[in-house]
Design a protein around this motif. Structure first.
Motif, PDB file in Angstrom:
ATOM      1  N   LEU A 136       0.863  -1.187   0.000  1.00 28.45           N
ATOM      2  CA  LEU A 136       0.000   0.000   0.000  1.00 28.45           C
ATOM      3  C   LEU A 136       0.893   1.228   0.000  1.00 28.45           C
ATOM      4  CD1 LEU A 136      -2.532   1.732   0.366  1.00 28.45           C
ATOM      5  CD2 LEU A 136      -2.455   1.214   2.818  1.00 28.45           C
ATOM      6  N   VAL A 137       0.685   2.117  -0.972  1.00 32.85           N
ATOM      7  CA  VAL A 137       1.472   3.340  -1.081  1.00 32.85           C
ATOM      8  C   VAL A 137       0.604   4.524  -0.672  1.00 32.85           C
ATOM      9  CG1 VAL A 137       2.762   4.855  -2.631  1.00 32.85           C
ATOM     10  CG2 VAL A 137       2.854   2.375  -2.950  1.00 32.85           C
ATOM     11  N   ALA A 138       1.069   5.287   0.320  1.00 33.77           N
ATOM     12  CA  ALA A 138       0.389   6.501   0.777  1.00 33.77           C
ATOM     13  C   ALA A 138       1.333   7.666   0.521  1.00 33.77           C
ATOM     14  CB  ALA A 138       0.019   6.393   2.256  1.00 33.77           C
ATOM     15  N   ASP A 139       1.177   8.300  -0.641  1.00 27.62           N
ATOM     16  CA  ASP A 139       2.128   9.314  -1.094  1.00 27.62           C
ATOM     17  C   ASP A 139       1.598  10.713  -0.798  1.00 27.62           C
ATOM     18  OD1 ASP A 139       4.094  10.766  -2.292  1.00 27.62           O
ATOM     19  OD2 ASP A 139       3.694  10.095  -4.328  1.00 27.62           O
ATOM     20  N   TYR A 140       2.208  11.396   0.183  1.00 29.33           N
ATOM     21  CA  TYR A 140       1.827  12.761   0.523  1.00 29.33           C
ATOM     22  C   TYR A 140       2.831  13.790  -0.013  1.00 29.33           C
ATOM     23  CZ  TYR A 140      -1.863  11.035   3.566  1.00 29.33           C
ATOM     24  OH  TYR A 140      -2.998  10.445   4.039  1.00 29.33           O
ATOM     25  N   GLY A 141       3.690  13.366  -0.906  1.00 29.37           N
ATOM     26  CA  GLY A 141       4.593  14.298  -1.569  1.00 29.37           C
ATOM     27  C   GLY A 141       5.768  14.747  -0.737  1.00 29.37           C
ATOM     28  N   GLN A 142       6.106  14.013   0.328  1.00 30.76           N
ATOM     29  CA  GLN A 142       7.227  14.393   1.183  1.00 30.76           C
ATOM     30  C   GLN A 142       8.525  13.682   0.799  1.00 30.76           C
ATOM     31  OE1 GLN A 142       7.027  16.801   3.567  1.00 30.76           O
ATOM     32  NE2 GLN A 142       4.886  17.130   2.968  1.00 30.76           N
ATOM     33  N   GLY A 143       8.494  12.800  -0.195  1.00 24.00           N
ATOM     34  CA  GLY A 143       9.728  12.234  -0.726  1.00 24.00           C
ATOM     35  C   GLY A 143       9.974  10.777  -0.435  1.00 24.00           C
ATOM     36  N   ALA A 144       9.261  10.172   0.507  1.00 29.63           N
ATOM     37  CA  ALA A 144       9.510   8.774   0.842  1.00 29.63           C
ATOM     38  C   ALA A 144       9.218   7.855  -0.341  1.00 29.63           C
ATOM     39  CB  ALA A 144       8.681   8.355   2.051  1.00 29.63           C
ATOM     40  N   VAL A 145       8.139   8.112  -1.049  1.00 30.27           N
ATOM     41  CA  VAL A 145       7.777   7.270  -2.186  1.00 30.27           C
ATOM     42  C   VAL A 145       8.751   7.458  -3.338  1.00 30.27           C
ATOM     43  CG1 VAL A 145       5.976   6.798  -3.894  1.00 30.27           C
ATOM     44  CG2 VAL A 145       5.348   7.214  -1.497  1.00 30.27           C
ATOM     45  N   SER A 146       9.142   8.692  -3.589  1.00 29.77           N
ATOM     46  CA  SER A 146      10.108   8.947  -4.667  1.00 29.77           C
ATOM     47  C   SER A 146      11.423   8.224  -4.414  1.00 29.77           C
ATOM     48  CB  SER A 146      10.354  10.453  -4.801  1.00 29.77           C
ATOM     49  OG  SER A 146       9.168  11.126  -5.187  1.00 29.77           O
ATOM     50  N   ALA A 147      11.800   8.101  -3.147  1.00 30.77           N
ATOM     51  CA  ALA A 147      13.082   7.462  -2.819  1.00 30.77           C
ATOM     52  C   ALA A 147      13.100   5.984  -3.175  1.00 30.77           C
ATOM     53  CB  ALA A 147      13.373   7.644  -1.326  1.00 30.77           C
ATOM     54  N   VAL A 148      11.924   5.345  -3.213  1.00 32.88           N
ATOM     55  CA  VAL A 148      11.882   3.902  -3.502  1.00 32.88           C
ATOM     56  C   VAL A 148      11.035   3.608  -4.736  1.00 32.88           C
ATOM     57  CG1 VAL A 148      12.257   3.266  -1.091  1.00 32.88           C
ATOM     58  CG2 VAL A 148       9.927   3.594  -1.922  1.00 32.88           C
ATOM     59  N   ARG A 149      10.842   4.586  -5.602  1.00 35.05           N
ATOM     60  CA  ARG A 149       9.940   4.419  -6.751  1.00 35.05           C
ATOM     61  C   ARG A 149      10.384   3.283  -7.668  1.00 35.05           C
ATOM     62  NH1 ARG A 149       5.788   7.379  -8.735  1.00 35.05           N
ATOM     63  NH2 ARG A 149       5.261   7.045 -10.932  1.00 35.05           N
ATOM     64  N   ARG A 150      11.683   3.145  -7.890  1.00 35.96           N
ATOM     65  CA  ARG A 150      12.150   2.074  -8.775  1.00 35.96           C
ATOM     66  C   ARG A 150      11.751   0.714  -8.219  1.00 35.96           C
ATOM     67  NH1 ARG A 150      18.317   2.021 -10.665  1.00 35.96           N
ATOM     68  NH2 ARG A 150      17.491   3.870 -11.723  1.00 35.96           N
ATOM     69  N   SER A 151      11.909   0.531  -6.919  1.00 34.22           N
ATOM     70  CA  SER A 151      11.516  -0.739  -6.302  1.00 34.22           C
ATOM     71  C   SER A 151      10.008  -0.964  -6.397  1.00 34.22           C
ATOM     72  CB  SER A 151      11.958  -0.771  -4.834  1.00 34.22           C
ATOM     73  OG  SER A 151      13.356  -0.731  -4.719  1.00 34.22           O
ATOM     74  N   LEU A 152       9.222   0.115  -6.296  1.00 34.68           N
ATOM     75  CA  LEU A 152       7.772  -0.014  -6.407  1.00 34.68           C
ATOM     76  C   LEU A 152       7.364  -0.401  -7.823  1.00 34.68           C
ATOM     77  CD1 LEU A 152       6.650   3.076  -4.291  1.00 34.68           C
ATOM     78  CD2 LEU A 152       6.502   0.663  -3.638  1.00 34.68           C
ATOM     79  N   THR A 153       8.039   0.145  -8.818  1.00 32.51           N
ATOM     80  CA  THR A 153       7.758  -0.213 -10.211  1.00 32.51           C
ATOM     81  C   THR A 153       8.004  -1.700 -10.444  1.00 32.51           C
ATOM     82  OG1 THR A 153       8.342   2.019 -10.953  1.00 32.51           O
ATOM     83  CG2 THR A 153       8.347   0.280 -12.607  1.00 32.51           C
ATOM     84  N   GLU A 154       9.091  -2.198  -9.897  1.00 34.24           N
ATOM     85  CA  GLU A 154       9.393  -3.626 -10.038  1.00 34.24           C
ATOM     86  C   GLU A 154       8.384  -4.474  -9.273  1.00 34.24           C
ATOM     87  OE1 GLU A 154      13.356  -3.832  -8.600  1.00 34.24           O
ATOM     88  OE2 GLU A 154      14.257  -2.883 -10.372  1.00 34.24           O
ATOM     89  N   ALA A 155       7.989  -4.030  -8.100  1.00 38.49           N
ATOM     90  CA  ALA A 155       7.047  -4.798  -7.284  1.00 38.49           C
ATOM     91  C   ALA A 155       5.684  -4.910  -7.954  1.00 38.49           C
ATOM     92  CB  ALA A 155       6.909  -4.156  -5.913  1.00 38.49           C
ATOM     93  N   ALA A 156       5.252  -3.849  -8.665  1.00 34.27           N
ATOM     94  CA  ALA A 156       3.933  -3.854  -9.297  1.00 34.27           C
ATOM     95  C   ALA A 156       3.820  -4.924 -10.377  1.00 34.27           C
ATOM     96  CB  ALA A 156       3.635  -2.476  -9.884  1.00 34.27           C
ATOM     97  N   ARG A 157       4.946  -5.431 -10.861  1.00 35.04           N
ATOM     98  CA  ARG A 157       4.913  -6.475 -11.883  1.00 35.04           C
ATOM     99  C   ARG A 157       4.626  -7.860 -11.292  1.00 35.04           C
ATOM    100  NH1 ARG A 157      10.104  -3.960 -13.550  1.00 35.04           N
ATOM    101  NH2 ARG A 157       9.636  -2.363 -15.125  1.00 35.04           N
ATOM    102  N   ARG A 158       4.748  -7.996  -9.956  1.00 31.99           N
ATOM    103  CA  ARG A 158       4.626  -9.338  -9.378  1.00 31.99           C
ATOM    104  C   ARG A 158       3.650  -9.442  -8.212  1.00 31.99           C
ATOM    105  NH1 ARG A 158       7.665  -9.023  -4.807  1.00 31.99           N
ATOM    106  NH2 ARG A 158       9.174  -7.303  -4.720  1.00 31.99           N
ATOM    107  N   VAL A 159       3.320  -8.337  -7.535  1.00 21.92           N
ATOM    108  CA  VAL A 159       2.416  -8.405  -6.391  1.00 21.92           C
ATOM    109  C   VAL A 159       1.393  -7.276  -6.477  1.00 21.92           C
ATOM    110  CG1 VAL A 159       4.179  -9.440  -4.915  1.00 21.92           C
ATOM    111  CG2 VAL A 159       3.883  -6.951  -4.922  1.00 21.92           C
ATOM    112  N   PRO A 160       0.260  -7.406  -5.768  1.00 17.13           N
ATOM    113  CA  PRO A 160      -0.723  -6.315  -5.764  1.00 17.13           C
ATOM    114  C   PRO A 160      -0.145  -5.049  -5.119  1.00 17.13           C
ATOM    115  CG  PRO A 160      -1.681  -8.342  -4.882  1.00 17.13           C
ATOM    116  CD  PRO A 160      -0.209  -8.574  -4.980  1.00 17.13           C
ATOM    117  N   VAL A 161      -0.281  -3.946  -5.825  1.00 17.16           N
ATOM    118  CA  VAL A 161       0.104  -2.635  -5.298  1.00 17.16           C
ATOM    119  C   VAL A 161      -1.130  -1.745  -5.308  1.00 17.16           C
ATOM    120  CG1 VAL A 161       1.478  -0.546  -5.662  1.00 17.16           C
ATOM    121  CG2 VAL A 161       2.514  -2.807  -6.007  1.00 17.16           C
ATOM    122  N   VAL A 162      -1.505  -1.249  -4.146  1.00 15.89           N
ATOM    123  CA  VAL A 162      -2.605  -0.290  -4.015  1.00 15.89           C
ATOM    124  C   VAL A 162      -1.992   1.072  -3.777  1.00 15.89           C
ATOM    125  CG1 VAL A 162      -4.633   0.393  -2.678  1.00 15.89           C
ATOM    126  CG2 VAL A 162      -4.169  -2.038  -3.115  1.00 15.89           C
TER     127      VAL A 162
END
Length: 467
Positions: A136-162
C-alpha cells in the motif's frame, strides 16, 4: 481466500494532533471563535495511520517511511501499534505535524508545520520491498515514495500494489493493481479545478476510466463518502458502483486511509478488485460509525455507536409529477425494475442501494401478463395490485409504475430516468434497455442481490414444507 498475508505500507508518515473543545463566543479583538480546549490527542498520520489501520485485524505490517531524531518522529515511533514493524528511510529535517482545532466535533482550522526530505533506501528497505507480498502506497509528496519508486515499479509487476494518491505526490507506478483517489482528488488529477463539478456517477466513472488509462493501472476506485465508491477500468464502459449499506454521521477524517488499507488486505489475501472495493467500503463506513479517529486514540471497547434514523415513509404519488418535481430542483431520477413477486431481503437491499444513487426511486414492475410470459404458468404468485402495495410501502420507494411489455424499455422512454438500476448477475452490455438509456444520456447500473435469497428458492421451500 487464504490466511491473512503480510502487507508493506510505503509513504510519508506524519504526526496528527487534534485539539478539541467547545466554542461558545467570539474573540473581542476579531470575529473568530474562542475554543475552550478540553483535550489534546496525538496519533500517527499519513502512511503511519494507514499502517495502523492495516494492522487492526492482526495482520503483520511493515511501514517503510522516513523518520529522524526530532520529537515528532520519536512520537510516531512510540505510538505505532505493536503489529507494525518499521523499515526506516533517513529524514533530513523534521517530521511534518498536522494540527486540527475542533469545536463541537467540527474542524475549525488546521495548522501544518515542519517537514523534511527522505534520503536513499538502505539494504534493509530494499529487501523489505523485494520480499513484499502486497504493498500500500500513501504518497503525501514528502519524498519517501520517490526514494523507492524504482523498487515499487518492479514490485507492481509481481504483487498487488494499491496506491492512495495525493495531489502533492507523484502519479502511481504503471501496473498498480488499484488506485484509490477520493472524488475531489480525481477531479484534480483530471485537470478539473472546479470543486463543484459534475458529481454524477457517470462523471465519476468517466474520470476513473480516464485515470486508469493515463496511469496504466489495473483499476481506479473513486471514493464518494456516504455514497460509496465507483470502480472503473481503462477503455471499459461497464463500471461497478458500490453503495454503502448504511449511512452514518461522523468525522470522515481517516476514512480514506481505512478504505485503502482494507482494500490492500483483501488483495493481499487473494481477492479481486471488486471484492476489495466492496469490503473496503463497508470497513470505511464502520470506521466512521465506530467513532473514526477518536476510536484509534482511545481504544475503548463497546464504544457507543449512533445508528442512522429509519427512512421517513414516502408516498408513491403520481409518477409524472414526481419526475418533473425532482428534475425542477436539479435532482437525479433513478428507476429500478423487476417482477418482485415474493418480496424478500435481497429485493429490499437492492432497492435501498438503488435509492442511494439519486434523489428519487421509481420502481418499474412487470404486469401479471408480463410476469406470466417471462416466468411461465403459475406465476405471478401475487397479483400486480398486491406487489405494488408492498413496494409502495417501502421507505426507499418514491413511486411504482407498471409495464405490460416484455421489457421496461417503452416505460423508460416515457420516464427518461437519469439512472436505470437492475439487480442480479447481469452485465450492462446484456441489458437491451441500456441502449435506450444512452439515447438521452442516462446511465445503466447493475447491483448484486443479497446472496442466498431468491423468489424461486422461497417458492420451492414453501412447496416442500406444505402438507
Amino acid at each position: 481466500m487464504t490466511a491473512r498475508q503480510p502487507v508493506v505500507v510505503v509513504g510519508d508518515a506524519l504526526l496528527d494532533q487534534d485539539v478539541t473543545g467547545e466554542a461558545t463566543r467570539l474573540a473581542p479583538d476579531a470575529p473568530v471563535p474562542v475554543v475552550e480546549v478540553a483535550e489534546e490527542r496525538c496519533r500517527p498520520g499519513g502512511a503511519g495511520l494507514a499502517a495502523a489501520l492495516a494492522a487492526r485485524d492482526g495482520r503483520e505490517v511493515v511501514l517503510v517511511t522516513a523518520l529522524g531524531g526530532d520529537p515528532a518522529s520519536e512520537s510516531v515511533r512510540a505510538m505505532l501499534p505493536a503489529g507494525v514493524r518499521l523499515a526506516e528511510l533517513p529524514l533530513d529535517g523534521s517530521l511534518p505535524v498536522k494540527s486540527r482545532v475542533l469545536a463541537g466535533g467540527r474542524p475549525l482550522v488546521r495548522v501544518d508545520r515542519g517537514g523534511g526530505s527522505a534520503g536513499p533506501p538502505g539494504a534493509g528497505v530494499r529487501r523489505v520491498l523485494e520480499e513484499a507480498r502486497a504493498i500500500l502506497v500513501a504518497d503525501y509528496g514528502q519524498g519517501a515514495v520517490s526514494a523507492v519508486r524504482r523498487s515499487l515499479t518492479e514490485a507492481a509487476r509481481r504483487v498487488p500494489v494499491v496506491w492512495d494518491p495525493h495531489p502533492r505526490g507523484r502519479p502511481p507506478v504503471a501496473g498498480a493493481r488499484l488506485v484509490t483517489p477520493n472524488a475531489r482528488e480525481a477531479r484534480w488529477f483530471c485537470g478539473e479545478r472546479d470543486r463543484d463539478g459534475d458529481d454524477s456517477l457517470r462523471a465519476h466513472s468517466r474520470r476513473g476510466a480516464l485515470l486508469a488509462e493515463r496511469w496504466q493501472v489495473g483499476s481506479v476506485a473513486i471514493t464518494l463518502g456516504c455514497r460509496g465508491a465507483v470502480l472503473a477500468r481503462a477503455n471499459c464502459d461497464d463500471p461497478l458502483y458500490v453503495p454503502v449499506t448504511a449511512g452514518h454521521d461522523g468525522d470522515p477524517c481517516g476514512a480514506g486511509d481505512c478504505f485503502a488499507a482494507s482494500a490492500t488486505g483483501v488483495l493481499a489475501d487473494g481477492g479481486l478488485p471488486p471484492e476489495a472495493v466492496g469490503l473496503a467500503t463497508e470497513a470505511a463506513t464502520s470506521f466512521i460509525a465506530g467513532g473514526g479517529m477518536a476510536s484509534l486514540t482511545s481504544w475503548r471497547e463497546g464504544r457507543e455507536r449512533r445508528e442512522p434514523p429509519p427512512p421517513a415513509p414516502v408516498g408513491a404519488g403520481d409518477v409524472g409529477a414526481l419526475v418533473e418535481s425532482v428534475r425542477a430542483r436539479g435532482g437525479t431520477v433513478v428507476a429500478a425494475g423487476g417482477c418482485f413477486d415474493l418480496l424478500h431481503a435481497g429485493h429490499v437491499q437492492f432497492l435501498e442501494n438503488a435509492r442511494r444513487t439519486g434523489d428519487c426511486l421509481i420502481v418499474c414492475v412487470n404486469s401479471d401478463d408480463s410476469v406470466r410470459r417471462l416466468k411461465g404458468p403459475g406465476r405471478p404468485f401475487n397479483p400486480a395490485a398486491d406487489r405494488i402495495r408492498v413496494l409502495a410501502g417501502l421507505g426507499c420507494v418514491d413511486a411504482v409504475a407498471v409495464f405490460d411489455e416484455d421489457t421496461p424499455e417503452p416505460l423508460l422512454r416515457r420516464l427518461r430516468p437519469d439512472v436505470w438500476v437492475k439487480g442480479g448477475d447481469y452485465s450492462v452490455r446484456d441489458l437491451p434497455e441500456a441502449a435506450a438509456l444512452r439515447e438521452w444520456g442516462g446511465q445503466t447500473l447493475v447491483l448484486p442481490y443479497l446472496d442466498g435469497r431468491s423468489t424461486t428458492e422461497l417458492a420451492r421451500r414453501a412447496a416442500y414444507a406444505s402438507p
